[in-house]
Design an enzyme around this catalytic site. Structure first.
Site, PDB file in Angstrom:
ATOM      1  N   ILE A  49       0.511  -1.445  -0.082  1.00 31.05           N
ATOM      2  CA  ILE A  49       0.364  -0.566   0.117  1.00 31.05           C
ATOM      3  C   ILE A  49       0.641   0.992   0.150  1.00 31.05           C
ATOM      4  CG2 ILE A  49      -0.108   0.030   2.286  1.00 31.05           C
ATOM      5  CD1 ILE A  49      -3.486   1.030   2.085  1.00 31.05           C
ATOM      6  N   GLY A  50       1.954   1.273   0.424  1.00 33.70           N
ATOM      7  CA  GLY A  50       3.269   2.373   0.185  1.00 33.70           C
ATOM      8  C   GLY A  50       4.184   1.661   1.355  1.00 33.70           C
ATOM      9  N   THR A  71       3.045  -7.338   7.994  1.00 32.82           N
ATOM     10  CA  THR A  71       4.589  -7.181   8.017  1.00 32.82           C
ATOM     11  C   THR A  71       4.331  -8.658   9.268  1.00 32.82           C
ATOM     12  OG1 THR A  71       5.266  -5.356   8.350  1.00 32.82           O
ATOM     13  CG2 THR A  71       6.397  -6.499   9.647  1.00 32.82           C
ATOM     14  N   ALA A 122       6.976  -9.869  15.512  1.00 35.10           N
ATOM     15  CA  ALA A 122       6.672  -8.467  15.304  1.00 35.10           C
ATOM     16  C   ALA A 122       5.123  -8.400  14.745  1.00 35.10           C
ATOM     17  CB  ALA A 122       7.378  -8.370  13.643  1.00 35.10           C
ATOM     18  N   SER A 139      -3.255  -2.819  10.085  1.00 36.62           N
ATOM     19  CA  SER A 139      -1.533  -3.195  10.272  1.00 36.62           C
ATOM     20  C   SER A 139      -1.428  -4.396   9.942  1.00 36.62           C
ATOM     21  CB  SER A 139      -1.619  -2.437  12.098  1.00 36.62           C
ATOM     22  OG  SER A 139      -1.480  -0.957  11.739  1.00 36.62           O
ATOM     23  N   GLU A 195      -1.134   1.502  11.235  1.00 34.17           N
ATOM     24  CA  GLU A 195      -1.944   2.608  11.900  1.00 34.17           C
ATOM     25  C   GLU A 195      -1.758   2.688  13.282  1.00 34.17           C
ATOM     26  OE1 GLU A 195      -4.422  -1.282  10.987  1.00 34.17           O
ATOM     27  OE2 GLU A 195      -5.887   0.567  11.066  1.00 34.17           O
TER      28      GLU A 195
END
Lengths: 762, 762
Positions: B470-471, B515, B696, B512, B701
């Site tokens: 998403i960037g 990852t 992780a 979020s 967010e």
């Protein structure tokens, strides 16, 4: 666990040391015969997409801003560029880029054949690109061409070293033989002429090169491009979703791909380079012509004791030496065999692999020679072949993984028995006869070969492999194997292929290796997916996984309950199950081969030399048959291509200048529907018990192999005339008839042959 | 083996029963701290491609023959199409197709908001398409809009049922509390305004629909399209290689995708439908406005004994109710909590998820209220928060998988300690102060999540997952994880993503979760590939696999010998190794959350009401940090977006007509670089020992959540004025200053508030 095997691999007759990384495959073979899906005729998965024009061939790839490349080719068979000036071409309307010798791989200042690529331009339209070619000024130094293969051999002008293969003591065996026959055969140069010409569209996406190309080997092309252009392999993506045929000529990137890639790099635009039919006939490879000087020695009872051959292959400017001596080493249980093969380097377009390269040519010579021997011994040709059946690989002594050649002979009997009735139908100048020939070929495929099967929450499965479908129905066969193993109906399985970015490594669509290599990998992947489905179902329905199976899209419990597979798959939501699979190793110490026998019926007009093939029965052992419909199509296609090779096709060059004379389909005579006889196909359909979880061998190449000899032997049966040269055109028929008449009249001694002069068909 | 888990899953505050198919993951966590690659700063993998314009966003997709669609939108907030005539538009130059209400999903004859899609045309150019819109004749019946959220709640005009969540006995606790504060907070409607507007290009390839779209969830979009258009899911391919932001607004196909798909079907051409910035501000969703009526009860020592809240969310015409009450239930160890949330259905554009939906709004109210309480108790706000620290999830009693909130408080001390010095720098009308706020959020991600790692014969690896970037630097983080596990240098690892046809199922780039969900799957896939490499190396170098490892691209044996990894990989030839991996399950019975504290320093001009944020320290616990450089960029981005939300951004509608007044970036005031303060980022970087093989959590967010409260609390610290409404514009500051002055002057009773009339910011 992956196992590393150090092995010898035969690559078109050459043995190379290779390390193979192979996976074990623990699945048992299915029982022989038709199952729910496998072994039953299935209409091609892609039939609708192809018929509606929705299938995207390389010829259909149009990218925004795409330029069109055209290639300047040598008008001479041998010449050197003294000076070239691209400036006028570069200034021409619509032209965006131009390159010359040295600017791209395979653009060379020395042109070794008529049609060799020299320079190229890219323009907004193909018309503008071709117009600009005329503005390229070339100062040519014309060099002397070498066009005669025997002459090239004498001069030592060879591609590679002569290949000498020998077993036993041929001279001693010939000295003791009751009968010895020496005979010479010649085969011509023929062209693949696939429906889709050679073409590529290249586009650079940053440092990545994307290549849409009509190829049989996306991985090989990817790696060859990466190696040649010094790119990391994963920065090259090769895509070939659909292709309009290849027949062996599309295993490599080709000069047109490098031209497109370089012009795309220079212009920053996608570049399409599509060859015309004339270019296709000049510069995309061919089956090489051969001269075969053969000797057979036999005992009076028909036992062949010695075979010898000297082969000259006219390889043209480049190529590699196919194993023309292969059939002589492998088809019969002869203890003494000696062959030498020379690859003549000539100023003609280069050789390329063509459907069973070497074996097509070599089988013509060998199987005509066997019929000569049968005639000499006054023995039934079928009986003579049976008597020399090899029950293990005569070259290595290794047992066959499976060999149904005797069964092929048995099934050929009924067709062979028609010969009396066929001959009796001779009438006026039309003489009829029956001939047969047998065949051996590879076809076991091999690892590494990987596949995935993805199953979605809607109960549909997709087979994903980065393989090609050269046009043989690969999608259908792979769908059948996956559907069978999954227990899904065939219409719930799709296949995705043809993209190195999508799916795991798969073998080239070459060497009849697709089904035997990829089939077991697809089955293993489907089995992995099935296991995962049943693992989840076992938890969902609170039953041991072993008590569950999937059939026709339903999960069936041993207690009689059943549920649609979508019910448990629906739990996946947006996710899917991914099964992965790899092909297991080939059976160690075993020879994997395909076999076949063909029986041809012909009519020959002894006044005009016209030949009509009236019926051809093709009986083949390719192990398990996945799709009987697709398999018989393949046999028919091979036979038809073989008829063209036998009777009409020939690439002619001017014997003085080396100019190619047959550049159009009009001049180069491929068979039409009017040339197609009744074709009877029969597949033995017995799984090879030692070969993978599938027991299937390959099928693409075998059917073309015995066609020429079967037809030639039928002509001899019909007329008594022995043909020695392909194509068997009217001239050759009339020559053979004259020779037979002379022999009958006692004008020629035994074994002597009248040779007529024809243009060099190198 | 895949395991099926029946579980409750919290979806933005709602609990849903879901079955999860999860894989076990047996890898041990790496030790904490930087390793060879993971934990060290890495420049973005895609930086070069993005900077050079080579990255292909949906906005860059141009297909041959592509048409451009434009959408006719309702000019009214509430209206019905009596009659529509497309014929003049269809006849306009360049127009190839036109559709009206009912012709595509989400084209409706009842328009529930200003900007609702009604009809669409496709033309050769976007200009022609937009011109043709003017030729569509619509006879509108204008209906009365409902625009006031309290009014909608009174009328029972709700989206979904009110959500009531309660634990303990709030009334009893409030009755016994030493201090009770009631306070009302309001938050405004804000827009995502991602750099790339919502857009799709659709093309039918036979019966397959290919959708290039700017989305955060290619799989969700794929399945939603398949379900809506009744297609098998594998017949829909969704591609999003690069995207210019989403922030929660791009989780679904959107009306523009259905418009493009339907026009593509009708015209047989690819169709692009790209929204303009005005359309982006009208019809692509927004963070909903809220009214929060809050109560807190506490003991004199600061122990919070009761929290209560009534929340009204202005959801507009459609949407779902985010968990605005979430922070109240989760952030503090309060035994008695009662909340009720109403979703008001209004004639305004629909709500969509927006970076930590609900929690951003709810944390503003709660954390301002906590500061009110601190003031009332005359207690240090940091100390008050520490005193109410929850050492397990207060809502469920479950232990946290890990919770570093106390460590965040500890690290916040040094920033908080600056308040005396900051206040001392007040000068003239500029008053300075420091405020803080803390935060809780999800961020554990979860299965199912799959990845592949492909290693080629040239010693390079490619991570393949059908996830989105998403960037946020996903490519970089995933490369680092794979490189670390493989023992390869980072520059030998590439990442391919964004294509449902290529790679396995991956989670949405939402919640979020990228990852924490994908990282362990990528690590598992890399570990699988590494194992395979070492298995082959063990055979090649005749050493036990356990004695070998890979580091910096070399295979190292325990006896000191080493070889470049390409040497053994070269044996693969054209093939590659494929490692597959899946994320393991979340820790059973544990609450997985992220935590953070932010300390803001502001200057307020008490004459003009101007606010400047001068410094903001963001201290966050997100478990292990993969790429410190990327992680701090994320914190900075979240803080900046939070500053816009806090001080300037607001979507205004006319309170009578419901017309959207802020349709341009000029009118809708996003922060510019001039509004960005010094941002100090600090990551606790302690792996969550219970969470997957990676430890992780997510990071996208959390950083926006406490910004507004930290700034509001700093304003109170600087001026004594309590702001209650976002955005904190000059009007709100001046109102709060007047209120504070009045209170000091005794004009207002405690707890009473002056409310000023503003346009409804629904």
């Amino acid at each position: 666990m992956a196992r590393l095997i150090k092995t010898e691999k035969e690559v078109e007759g050459r043995y190379e040391t290779v390390w193979l990384v192979v996976e074990e495959d623990s699945l048992d073979q299915w029982p022989a015969g038709p199952r729910d899906v496998v072994g039953k005729p299935a209409v091609r998965k892609s039939a609708r997409a192809r018929a509606r024009g929705e299938a995207r061939y390389t010829a259909d790839v149009r990218l925004p801003g795409m330029l069109h490349a055209a290639i300047l080719r040598s008008p001479y068979a041998h010449a050197r560029v003294r000076r070239i000036d691209l400036s006028r071409a570069l200034a021409a309307p619509g032209v965006r880029g131009a390159i010359g010798p040295g600017d791209a791989p395979e653009l060379d200042e020395v042109a070794g054949y008529h049609g060799a690529p020299v320079a190229a331009v890219a323009a907004d339209s193909e018309r503008e690109a071709r117009a600009a070619l005329k503005l390229i000024d070339v100062d040519w130094e014309v060099l002397e061409p070498v066009l005669d293969p025997d002459e090239a051999v004498r001069r030592g002008q060879l591609v590679g070293e002569p290949r000498r293969v020998e077993r036993g003591d041929v001279d001693a065996a010939l000295a003791e033989a009751d009968v010895v026959i020496e005979s010479e055969y010649r085969t011509q140069t023929v062209l693949h002429n696939a429906l889709e010409t050679h073409q590529s569209v290249c586009v650079w996406e940053g440092e990545r090169l994307v290549v849409y190309t009509s190829t049989q080997d996306i991985w090989g092309v990817r790696n060859a491009i990466a190696r040649t252009l010094d790119l990391p392999t994963d920065q090259v993506r090769v895509v070939c979703e659909y292709m309009g045929g290849g027949f062996g000529a599309k295993n490599e990137p080709g000069h047109y791909t490098f031209v497109a890639a370089e012009l795309a790099r220079r212009t920053g635009r996608p570049v399409r380079c599509a060859l015309t039919r004339r270019e296709e006939n000049l510069a995309t490879g061919n089956r090489n012509a051969t001269i075969q000087r053969l000797t057979v020695g036999a005992r009076r009872d028909g036992t062949i004791v010695a075979l010898a051959g000297e082969f000259v292959a006219s390889l043209g400017w480049d190529g590699w030496m196919a194993f023309t001596a292969g059939p002589m080493h492998g088809l019969y249980a002869c203890p003494n065999v000696r062959t030498v093969e020379y690859g003549a380097k000539l100023n003609t377009p280069p050789m390329a692999a063509f459907r069973a390269p070497g074996f097509v040519e070599g089988t013509f010579g060998l199987e005509c020679l066997i019929d000569e021997l049968a005639a000499k011994l006054d023995m039934d040709p079928l009986e003579l072949r049976r008597r020399n059946y090899a029950d293990r690989d005569p070259a290595t002594g290794a047992p066959y993984s499976a060999n149904q050649l005797l069964e092929c002979y048995r099934r050929a009997e009924k067709h062979w028995a028609r010969r009396h009735e066929v001959r009796a139908r001779s009438e006026g100048p039309w003489r009829r006869g029956v001939g047969l020939a047998s065949q051996i070929w590879y076809g076991g495929g091999g690892p590494p070969a990987y596949a995935w099967v993805r199953v979605g929450s809607d109960g549909r499965a997709t087979v994903i492999t980065a393989m090609q479908d050269i046009g043989t129905g690969t999608r259908t066969a792979m769908s059948q194997i996956a559907a069978e193993e999954l227990g899904f109906p065939l219409d719930r399985v799709d296949v995705v292929l043809g993209d190195t970015d999508r799916g795991p490594y798969a073998v080239p669509a070459a060497g009849s290796s697709t089904t035997p290599s990829m089939g077991p990998a697809v089955r293993a992947a489907a089995a992995d997916a099935r296991r995962q489905i049943l693992d989840i179902a076992a938890q969902r329905y609170e039953r041991p996984a072993e008590s569950l199976r999937i059939r026709e899209g339903r999960i069936e419990a041993s207690d009689g309950e059943s549920w649609p597979v979508e019910e448990v798959l629906g739990l996946l939501g947006n996710a899917q199950i991914l099964g992965t699979g790899a092909r297991g190793p080939n059976p160690a110490g075993m020879a994997v081969h395909t076999f076949g026998v063909q029986v041809a019926e012909v009519a020959v007009d002894i006044e005009t030399g016209e030949v009509r093939v009236e019926r051809l029965a093709a009986i083949h052992d390719v192990g398990r048959v996945i799709n009987p419909l697709g398999a018989s199509s393949q046999l028919e296609g091979g036979v038809i291509q073989g008829i063209g090779h036998t009777l009409s096709e020939e690439r002619l060059v001017d014997p003085t200048s080396g100019q190619v004379l047959t550049q159009t389909l009009d001049a180069y005579r491929m068979p039409t529907i009017a040339d197609v006889p009744e074709i009877v196909t029969e597949l033995v359909d017995v799984p090879d018990p030692n070969l993978t979880s599938l027991g299937a061998k390959g099928l693409g190449e075998p059917p073309i192999i015995p066609v020429a000899a079967a037809i030639a032997n039928a002509i001899r049966d019909a007329t008594g005339a022995a043909v020695h040269e392909l194509p068997i055109d009217r001239e050759e028929i009339l020559r053979a008839l004259r020779e037979a008449a002379d022999r009958r009249a006692g004008a020629l001694g035994e074994g002597a042959k009248e040779r007529h002069e024809t243009p060099a068909t190198v």
